[in-house]
Design a protein around this motif. Structure first.
Motif, short mmCIF file in Angstrom:
data_model
loop_
_atom_site.label_atom_id
_atom_site.label_comp_id
_atom_site.label_asym_id
_atom_site.label_seq_id
_atom_site.Cartn_x
_atom_site.Cartn_y
_atom_site.Cartn_z
N GLU A 31 0.81 -1.22 0.00
CA GLU A 31 0.00 0.00 0.00
C GLU A 31 0.84 1.27 0.00
O GLU A 31 0.37 2.35 -0.41
CB GLU A 31 -0.94 0.00 1.21
CG GLU A 31 -0.29 0.27 2.56
CD GLU A 31 0.41 -0.94 3.18
OE1 GLU A 31 0.94 -0.82 4.29
OE2 GLU A 31 0.39 -2.02 2.53
N LEU A 32 2.09 1.17 0.44
CA LEU A 32 2.95 2.36 0.47
C LEU A 32 3.20 2.91 -0.93
O LEU A 32 3.40 4.11 -1.11
CB LEU A 32 4.30 2.02 1.13
CG LEU A 32 4.27 1.70 2.62
CD1 LEU A 32 5.67 1.33 3.11
CD2 LEU A 32 3.74 2.89 3.42
N ALA A 33 3.18 2.05 -1.94
CA ALA A 33 3.46 2.49 -3.31
C ALA A 33 2.38 3.42 -3.84
O ALA A 33 2.65 4.21 -4.77
CB ALA A 33 3.59 1.28 -4.23
N SER A 34 1.19 3.34 -3.29
CA SER A 34 0.11 4.23 -3.74
C SER A 34 -0.21 5.32 -2.72
O SER A 34 -1.10 6.15 -2.96
CB SER A 34 -1.16 3.40 -4.03
OG SER A 34 -1.55 2.66 -2.88
N ASP A 35 0.49 5.33 -1.62
CA ASP A 35 0.32 6.38 -0.62
C ASP A 35 0.77 7.71 -1.23
O ASP A 35 1.84 7.81 -1.83
CB ASP A 35 1.16 6.04 0.61
CG ASP A 35 0.91 6.98 1.79
OD1 ASP A 35 0.95 8.21 1.60
OD2 ASP A 35 0.72 6.46 2.90
N ALA A 36 0.00 8.75 -1.09
CA ALA A 36 0.30 10.05 -1.71
C ALA A 36 1.66 10.59 -1.26
O ALA A 36 2.31 11.34 -1.99
CB ALA A 36 -0.81 11.05 -1.38
N ARG A 37 2.10 10.23 -0.07
CA ARG A 37 3.40 10.70 0.43
C ARG A 37 4.57 10.05 -0.28
O ARG A 37 5.69 10.60 -0.27
CB ARG A 37 3.50 10.45 1.93
CG ARG A 37 2.50 11.21 2.79
CD ARG A 37 2.53 10.71 4.21
NE ARG A 37 2.10 9.30 4.30
CZ ARG A 37 2.17 8.57 5.42
NH1 ARG A 37 2.67 9.10 6.53
NH2 ARG A 37 1.75 7.32 5.41
N TYR A 38 4.34 8.89 -0.90
CA TYR A 38 5.45 8.11 -1.47
C TYR A 38 5.23 7.67 -2.90
O TYR A 38 6.10 7.02 -3.49
CB TYR A 38 5.70 6.86 -0.61
CG TYR A 38 5.70 7.10 0.87
CD1 TYR A 38 6.54 8.05 1.44
CD2 TYR A 38 4.85 6.39 1.72
CE1 TYR A 38 6.54 8.29 2.81
CE2 TYR A 38 4.84 6.62 3.08
CZ TYR A 38 5.68 7.58 3.62
OH TYR A 38 5.68 7.80 4.98
#
Length: 387
Positions: A270-277
């Motif tokens: 999910e981190l790959a689609s997190d706006a921060r990352y």
């Protein structure tokens, strides 16, 4: 691997080089040319020789075995008229002369390049110095660290809250030597067209400056001065050295697709689609917190476990090697990156092979470093001068 076969003569086979330098910058240039097949005759002060013979760690320093490989040692007192004449006679037979003395020293010894080239118009003279052969600083003494400082390297190496650090190797010297070697090869090509040699002026500070990427235009155009940032490259994330349960490991996953694969390996897709990352710019803006997330994960793994995951998910990454790691690594062995050179004192001396690799005319370590000052004087004077 043992000493490379002497039958591999290399692409510079037939070229004659006289090396008058000492310590690192001039001799490393000579090493590069010798590795590629040139016959390198090193002129050393009788009895004393190059101080590099005594540099390095251990009871018997081994650095000399690397930097003086493929060379012949001829004892010549360049401060005497007789020695200067011997040098002139040898240089008259040479294709390339290498020197790394302070500008003006050759002239003081009655060995001015203009005079040497008048006697040997095809001669290429590689002059390596701290500040170059011209300019207001040219007469100053200059060592590698000074060139690294002036060229911008030292200002950006180290932790931001500490004094400027060094690379750990004499990078200023070796860069100047490498550019001197490259200049000599370019001058050889030019000589094919013109029939004339020329002077190659390679300075320590300019050689360092050449590899400083966009440091100058970043300041001139944007007013940005690069500073020390430790192991982090600002705005490039994640790309750092991360702690493991039993060591350290470098990961470079700053591209979007690669970062997504890293997130999968972490069990955090999910981190790959997190706006921060999700994008390169976003990851750069949140670099510190992202490095924290990655570090918290890598701390739970041993280096080998992490490496297995990075290979499985095709994430650019690697161990932080030391000499012991290199000598035990199967990839080093498969490519023969380290060879063993026979030595009459130390037996077999492992050292780096010749790079880069040429497919048809590879370079080689054809002979070990001369252990005695002037041990080849009679042979060289006979073969080169008929004396």
């Amino acid at each position: 691997m043992t000493l490379t076969s002497p039958s591999l003569n290399g692409p510079l086979d037939g070229l004659k080089v006289v090396e008058m330098g000492q310590l690192i910058a001039g001799p490393f240039c000579g090493q590069l040319l010798g590795d590629m097949g040139a016959e390198v005759v090193k002129l050393e002060a009788p009895g004393v020789g190059d101080p590099m013979r005594h540099w390095g760690q251990g009871e018997v320093p081994t650095w000399w075995r690397v930097i003086a490989r493929n060379k012949f040692s001829v004892a010549v007192d360049l401060r005497s008229a007789e020695g200067q004449q011997t040098a002139r006679d040898l240089i008259a037979q040479a294709d390339i002369l290498i020197e790394n003395f302070r500008p003006g020293t050759l002239e003081k010894w009655n060995l001015a390049p203009a005079d040497l080239m008048a006697a040997n118009p095809r001669l290429i003279v590689v002059r390596v110095s701290g500040y170059g052969q011209t300019g207001p600083y040219s007469s100053r003494a200059g060592f590698g660290g000074i060139g690294e400082a002036m060229g911008g390297w030292r200002a950006i190496v180290g932790e931001p809250d500490r004094a400027p650090s060094r690379m750990g190797v004499s990078i200023g010297d070796t860069l100047a030597a490498t550019y001197g070697c490259m200049g000599a090869l370019a001058a050889l090509q030019a000589r094919e067209r013109t029939g004339r040699g020329q002077v190659v002026d390679s300075s320590l500070y300019e050689s360092v400056l050449q590899v400083m990427e966009s440091l100058i235009p970043e300041y001139a155009i944007n007013g940005h001065k690069r500073t020390r940032t430790g192991s982090v490259l600002p705005k490039i994330a994640p790309s750092n050295v991360y702690p493991c349960a039993d060591g350290e490991y470098l990961i470079g996953a700053n591209q979007d697709a690669v970062f997504a694969r890293l997130c999968t390996a972490m069990g955090r897709p999910e981190l790959a689609s997190d706006a921060r990352y999700a994008t390169h710019l976003a990851r750069g803006d949140h670099q510190t917190e992202l490095d924290g997330l990655v570090s918290d994960w890598t701390r739970t793994l041993k280096v080998q476990e992490l490496e297995n995951l990075m290979i499985e998910h095709a994430v650019p990454a690697g161990r932080v090697y030391d000499a012991e790691d290199m000598m035990a690594d199967p990839h080093f062995a498969a490519r023969e990156a380290i060879i063993s050179v026979p030595d009459p004192v130390l037996g077999e001396v492992p050292m780096q092979n010749v790079f880069p690799r040429l497919s048809d005319t590879p370079g080689a370590v054809r002979r070990p470093a001369p252990l005695e000052v002037g041990q080849d004087t009679a042979e060289i004077l006979s073969r080169w001068l008929g004396a």
